[in-house]
Design a protein around this motif. Structure first.
Motif, PDB file in Angstrom:
ATOM      1  N   THR A 149       0.853  -1.192   0.000  1.00 12.75           N
ATOM      2  CA  THR A 149       0.000   0.000   0.000  1.00 12.75           C
ATOM      3  C   THR A 149       0.891   1.246   0.000  1.00 12.75           C
ATOM      4  O   THR A 149       2.089   1.139   0.284  1.00 12.75           O
ATOM      5  N   PRO A 150       0.342   2.435  -0.319  1.00 12.93           N
ATOM      6  CA  PRO A 150       1.189   3.634  -0.431  1.00 12.93           C
ATOM      7  C   PRO A 150       2.044   3.882   0.816  1.00 12.93           C
ATOM      8  O   PRO A 150       1.526   3.870   1.934  1.00 12.93           O
ATOM      9  N   GLU A 151       3.329   4.059   0.627  1.00 10.79           N
ATOM     10  CA  GLU A 151       4.289   4.365   1.707  1.00 10.79           C
ATOM     11  C   GLU A 151       4.254   3.327   2.819  1.00 10.79           C
ATOM     12  O   GLU A 151       4.504   3.651   3.988  1.00 10.79           O
ATOM     13  N   ALA A 152       3.941   2.095   2.488  1.00 14.10           N
ATOM     14  CA  ALA A 152       3.888   1.031   3.502  1.00 14.10           C
ATOM     15  C   ALA A 152       5.292   0.734   4.029  1.00 14.10           C
ATOM     16  O   ALA A 152       6.291   1.038   3.371  1.00 14.10           O
ATOM     17  N   ASN A 153       5.370   0.147   5.228  1.00 15.16           N
ATOM     18  CA  ASN A 153       6.648  -0.373   5.701  1.00 15.16           C
ATOM     19  C   ASN A 153       7.146  -1.411   4.708  1.00 15.16           C
ATOM     20  O   ASN A 153       6.355  -2.150   4.123  1.00 15.16           O
ATOM     21  N   LEU A 154       8.447  -1.459   4.526  1.00 17.53           N
ATOM     22  CA  LEU A 154       8.998  -2.411   3.566  1.00 17.53           C
ATOM     23  C   LEU A 154       8.673  -3.839   3.990  1.00 17.53           C
ATOM     24  O   LEU A 154       8.977  -4.257   5.092  1.00 17.53           O
ATOM     25  N   MET A 155       8.011  -4.558   3.094  1.00 21.20           N
ATOM     26  CA  MET A 155       7.678  -5.955   3.362  1.00 21.20           C
ATOM     27  C   MET A 155       7.393  -6.613   2.024  1.00 21.20           C
ATOM     28  O   MET A 155       6.745  -6.021   1.166  1.00 21.20           O
ATOM     29  N   GLU A 156       7.867  -7.834   1.869  1.00 25.99           N
ATOM     30  CA  GLU A 156       7.742  -8.510   0.580  1.00 25.99           C
ATOM     31  C   GLU A 156       6.321  -8.940   0.229  1.00 25.99           C
ATOM     32  O   GLU A 156       5.995  -9.113  -0.929  1.00 25.99           O
ATOM     33  N   VAL A 157       5.490  -9.161   1.264  1.00 27.84           N
ATOM     34  CA  VAL A 157       4.186  -9.793   1.023  1.00 27.84           C
ATOM     35  C   VAL A 157       3.222  -8.831   0.315  1.00 27.84           C
ATOM     36  O   VAL A 157       3.099  -7.670   0.695  1.00 27.84           O
ATOM     37  N   LYS A 158       2.567  -9.374  -0.736  1.00 23.06           N
ATOM     38  CA  LYS A 158       1.576  -8.595  -1.498  1.00 23.06           C
ATOM     39  C   LYS A 158       0.251  -9.338  -1.539  1.00 23.06           C
ATOM     40  O   LYS A 158       0.223 -10.554  -1.688  1.00 23.06           O
ATOM     41  N   CYS A 159      -0.839  -8.579  -1.468  1.00 21.44           N
ATOM     42  CA  CYS A 159      -2.168  -9.148  -1.674  1.00 21.44           C
ATOM     43  C   CYS A 159      -2.266  -9.690  -3.092  1.00 21.44           C
ATOM     44  O   CYS A 159      -1.897  -9.000  -4.038  1.00 21.44           O
ATOM     45  N   GLY A 160      -2.776 -10.905  -3.241  1.00 24.66           N
ATOM     46  CA  GLY A 160      -3.004 -11.452  -4.569  1.00 24.66           C
ATOM     47  C   GLY A 160      -1.849 -12.258  -5.125  1.00 24.66           C
ATOM     48  O   GLY A 160      -1.975 -12.900  -6.166  1.00 24.66           O
ATOM     49  N   ASN A 161      -0.710 -12.253  -4.419  1.00 20.81           N
ATOM     50  CA  ASN A 161       0.439 -13.033  -4.889  1.00 20.81           C
ATOM     51  C   ASN A 161       0.493 -14.438  -4.298  1.00 20.81           C
ATOM     52  O   ASN A 161       1.494 -15.112  -4.360  1.00 20.81           O
ATOM     53  N   GLY A 162      -0.596 -14.838  -3.671  1.00 19.44           N
ATOM     54  CA  GLY A 162      -0.666 -16.193  -3.109  1.00 19.44           C
ATOM     55  C   GLY A 162      -0.536 -16.180  -1.603  1.00 19.44           C
ATOM     56  O   GLY A 162      -0.093 -15.194  -1.011  1.00 19.44           O
ATOM     57  N   PRO A 163      -0.930 -17.304  -0.973  1.00 14.92           N
ATOM     58  CA  PRO A 163      -0.758 -17.410   0.478  1.00 14.92           C
ATOM     59  C   PRO A 163       0.726 -17.313   0.822  1.00 14.92           C
ATOM     60  O   PRO A 163       1.580 -17.651   0.009  1.00 14.92           O
ATOM     61  N   PRO A 185       6.962 -28.904  16.485  1.00 13.65           N
ATOM     62  CA  PRO A 185       7.339 -28.281  15.205  1.00 13.65           C
ATOM     63  C   PRO A 185       6.121 -27.578  14.614  1.00 13.65           C
ATOM     64  O   PRO A 185       5.082 -28.201  14.413  1.00 13.65           O
ATOM     65  N   THR A 186       6.252 -26.288  14.366  1.00  9.68           N
ATOM     66  CA  THR A 186       5.090 -25.502  13.954  1.00  9.68           C
ATOM     67  C   THR A 186       5.428 -24.582  12.787  1.00  9.68           C
ATOM     68  O   THR A 186       6.509 -23.992  12.742  1.00  9.68           O
ATOM     69  N   GLY A 187       4.479 -24.494  11.867  1.00 10.61           N
ATOM     70  CA  GLY A 187       4.598 -23.557  10.755  1.00 10.61           C
ATOM     71  C   GLY A 187       3.273 -22.848  10.560  1.00 10.61           C
ATOM     72  O   GLY A 187       2.325 -23.083  11.302  1.00 10.61           O
ATOM     73  N   ALA A 188       3.215 -21.982   9.554  1.00 12.64           N
ATOM     74  CA  ALA A 188       1.970 -21.236   9.348  1.00 12.64           C
ATOM     75  C   ALA A 188       1.802 -20.838   7.899  1.00 12.64           C
ATOM     76  O   ALA A 188       2.777 -20.547   7.195  1.00 12.64           O
ATOM     77  N   ILE A 189       0.540 -20.850   7.486  1.00  8.43           N
ATOM     78  CA  ILE A 189       0.150 -20.292   6.195  1.00  8.43           C
ATOM     79  C   ILE A 189      -0.569 -18.986   6.506  1.00  8.43           C
ATOM     80  O   ILE A 189      -1.508 -18.967   7.307  1.00  8.43           O
ATOM     81  N   SER A 190      -0.112 -17.908   5.893  1.00  2.90           N
ATOM     82  CA  SER A 190      -0.690 -16.594   6.205  1.00  2.90           C
ATOM     83  C   SER A 190      -1.402 -16.012   4.997  1.00  2.90           C
ATOM     84  O   SER A 190      -0.918 -16.122   3.862  1.00  2.90           O
ATOM     85  N   ILE A 191      -2.530 -15.393   5.269  1.00  3.85           N
ATOM     86  CA  ILE A 191      -3.295 -14.742   4.212  1.00  3.85           C
ATOM     87  C   ILE A 191      -2.941 -13.258   4.210  1.00  3.85           C
ATOM     88  O   ILE A 191      -3.142 -12.572   5.220  1.00  3.85           O
ATOM     89  N   PRO A 192      -2.377 -12.761   3.119  1.00  2.00           N
ATOM     90  CA  PRO A 192      -2.015 -11.341   3.068  1.00  2.00           C
ATOM     91  C   PRO A 192      -3.262 -10.474   3.239  1.00  2.00           C
ATOM     92  O   PRO A 192      -4.269 -10.706   2.572  1.00  2.00           O
ATOM     93  N   CYS A 193      -3.197  -9.518   4.128  1.00  2.08           N
ATOM     94  CA  CYS A 193      -4.390  -8.725   4.446  1.00  2.08           C
ATOM     95  C   CYS A 193      -3.990  -7.277   4.722  1.00  2.08           C
ATOM     96  O   CYS A 193      -3.123  -7.011   5.551  1.00  2.08           O
ATOM     97  N   ARG A 194      -4.624  -6.358   4.022  1.00  2.00           N
ATOM     98  CA  ARG A 194      -4.368  -4.929   4.244  1.00  2.00           C
ATOM     99  C   ARG A 194      -5.248  -4.393   5.380  1.00  2.00           C
ATOM    100  O   ARG A 194      -6.335  -4.894   5.593  1.00  2.00           O
ATOM    101  N   TYR A 195      -4.779  -3.356   6.037  1.00  2.00           N
ATOM    102  CA  TYR A 195      -5.555  -2.607   7.047  1.00  2.00           C
ATOM    103  C   TYR A 195      -5.979  -3.474   8.227  1.00  2.00           C
ATOM    104  O   TYR A 195      -7.131  -3.450   8.674  1.00  2.00           O
ATOM    105  N   LEU A 196      -5.017  -4.249   8.723  1.00  4.27           N
ATOM    106  CA  LEU A 196      -5.288  -5.162   9.836  1.00  4.27           C
ATOM    107  C   LEU A 196      -5.842  -4.415  11.046  1.00  4.27           C
ATOM    108  O   LEU A 196      -5.430  -3.300  11.345  1.00  4.27           O
ATOM    109  N   HIS A 197      -6.730  -5.077  11.746  1.00  3.41           N
ATOM    110  CA  HIS A 197      -7.393  -4.537  12.941  1.00  3.41           C
ATOM    111  C   HIS A 197      -8.179  -3.255  12.649  1.00  3.41           C
ATOM    112  O   HIS A 197      -8.188  -2.315  13.440  1.00  3.41           O
TER     113      HIS A 197
END
Ligand SMILES: [Zn+2]
Length: 325
Positions: free
Chosen positions: A223-237, A290-302
């Protein structure tokens, strides 16, 4: 998938008050799973028996909200947060109490500048003429969720509580789509994640599984001026590498990556520099899991306008099924 998410996000389930959303989830899965249990804290277990690997799959069903702390003589309600509620995001929103009472959230006129806005300078107006009338609808300690009805816009869903009803939707879809497998799978809809991963902690302790996979949302950097992070909405889980509560187990990360490659589901890696999630509690439970996670990219959390890609959510379900079968 949108209709399922809408039913789940419409349900009430502020942390510690998950009865409504739990009933809604039971309704969705009761014909598709062998055993359904609820534990002392309110965690919901949907169990598929088997003799193979014992796997815990978790998504939290609670959502953030507010709690009434004080009602003044004029019937205005002061409140505090339940989970991570931002004062800036709350201004001008509607909240809904468990009994359906709707309130407008606003702030004291005398506030000098927006930067000094605090929840303690805000109140909920339920339209009552005085304290006595307000108390007929809202009592001290009552909780309310934000109002933010789910809408579909192209491939995006916008709603309150996409965190983590989208993860709950993925578990429900996986329960329905799971092919024959010998694995013993515990689908756990946890409580009180937003207060510090509380339900996941006791659930993991009870189950002591061979390994665990959690489903939750993650922040994005698109999103505009977001903190640097690789994850994008729509690029997959996203396959979680770490957040502030966990470094995911390399074997579970590998399992998820290989599963995604096998079925050609697009995926990305998640390094979340703030915030924690259920895996943080699960992996240090008992003698360690042993634990892992699948995350759903989501804008405007909380916020009441959390936004995620329906395609990412569908693909998260496919990836989960492939990994646990
Ligand atoms: Zn969450």
């Amino acid at each position: 998938m949108f209709d399922l998410i809408k039913r789940l996000t419409d349900s009430f389930g502020v942390s510690g008050n998950e009865e409504g959303i739990r009933e809604a989830i039971i309704n969705e899965i009761k014909n598709d799973i062998q055993v359904i249990n609820v534990d002392a804290l309110g965690n919901l277990f949907a169990i598929k028996r088997g003799k193979g690997k014992k796997i815990m799959v978790a998504a939290h069903m609670d959502e953030i909200g507010v709690m009434a702390t004080y009602i003044d003589e004029n019937g205005f309600i002061r409140f505090s947060n339940v989970g991570g509620v931002s004062q800036f995001v709350s201004v001008g929103q509607k909240v809904r109490f468990k009994n359906g009472t709707i309130g407008a959230v606003f702030y004291e006129d005398k506030l000098e500048d927006m930067k000094s806005l605090k929840l303690s300078k805000m109140y909920i107006d339920i339209g009552a003429k005085d304290k006595k009338e307000a108390e007929k609808s809202v009592r001290i300690g009552d909780v309310a969720c934000f109002v933010g009805d789910a809408v579909r816009q192209g491939n995006m869903v916008i709603s309150k509580a996409i965190d983590d009803r989208s993860g709950c939707a993925v578990l429900i879809k996986a329960i329905k789509d799971l092919p024959e497998t010998d694995n013993e799978i515990y689908f756990v809809f946890t409580v009180q994640e937003e207060l510090g991963l509380r339900g996941a902690k006791t659930a993991a302790y009870q189950l002591n599984p061979d390994f665990a996979i959690a489903l939750d949302v993650t922040a994005t950097g698109d999103t505009p001026e977001a903190n640097l992070m690789e994850v994008k909405c729509g690029n997959g889980p996203a396959i979680k590498i770490k957040d502030r509560s966990v470094i995911c187990h390399p074997e579970v990360k590998k399992l998820l990556e290989e599963s995604a490659n096998r079925i050609n589901v697009p995926y990305q890696f998640e390094v979340l520099e703030f915030g924690g999630s259920d895996p943080g509690a699960i992996h240090i439970s008992g003698g360690g899991i042993p634990t892992g996670a699948i995350s759903i990219p989501c804008r405007y959390l909380h916020s009441p306008v959390e936004a995620a890609s329906l395609q990412d959510i569908e693909n998260a379900a496919k990836l989960l099924v492939e990994a646990i079968k």
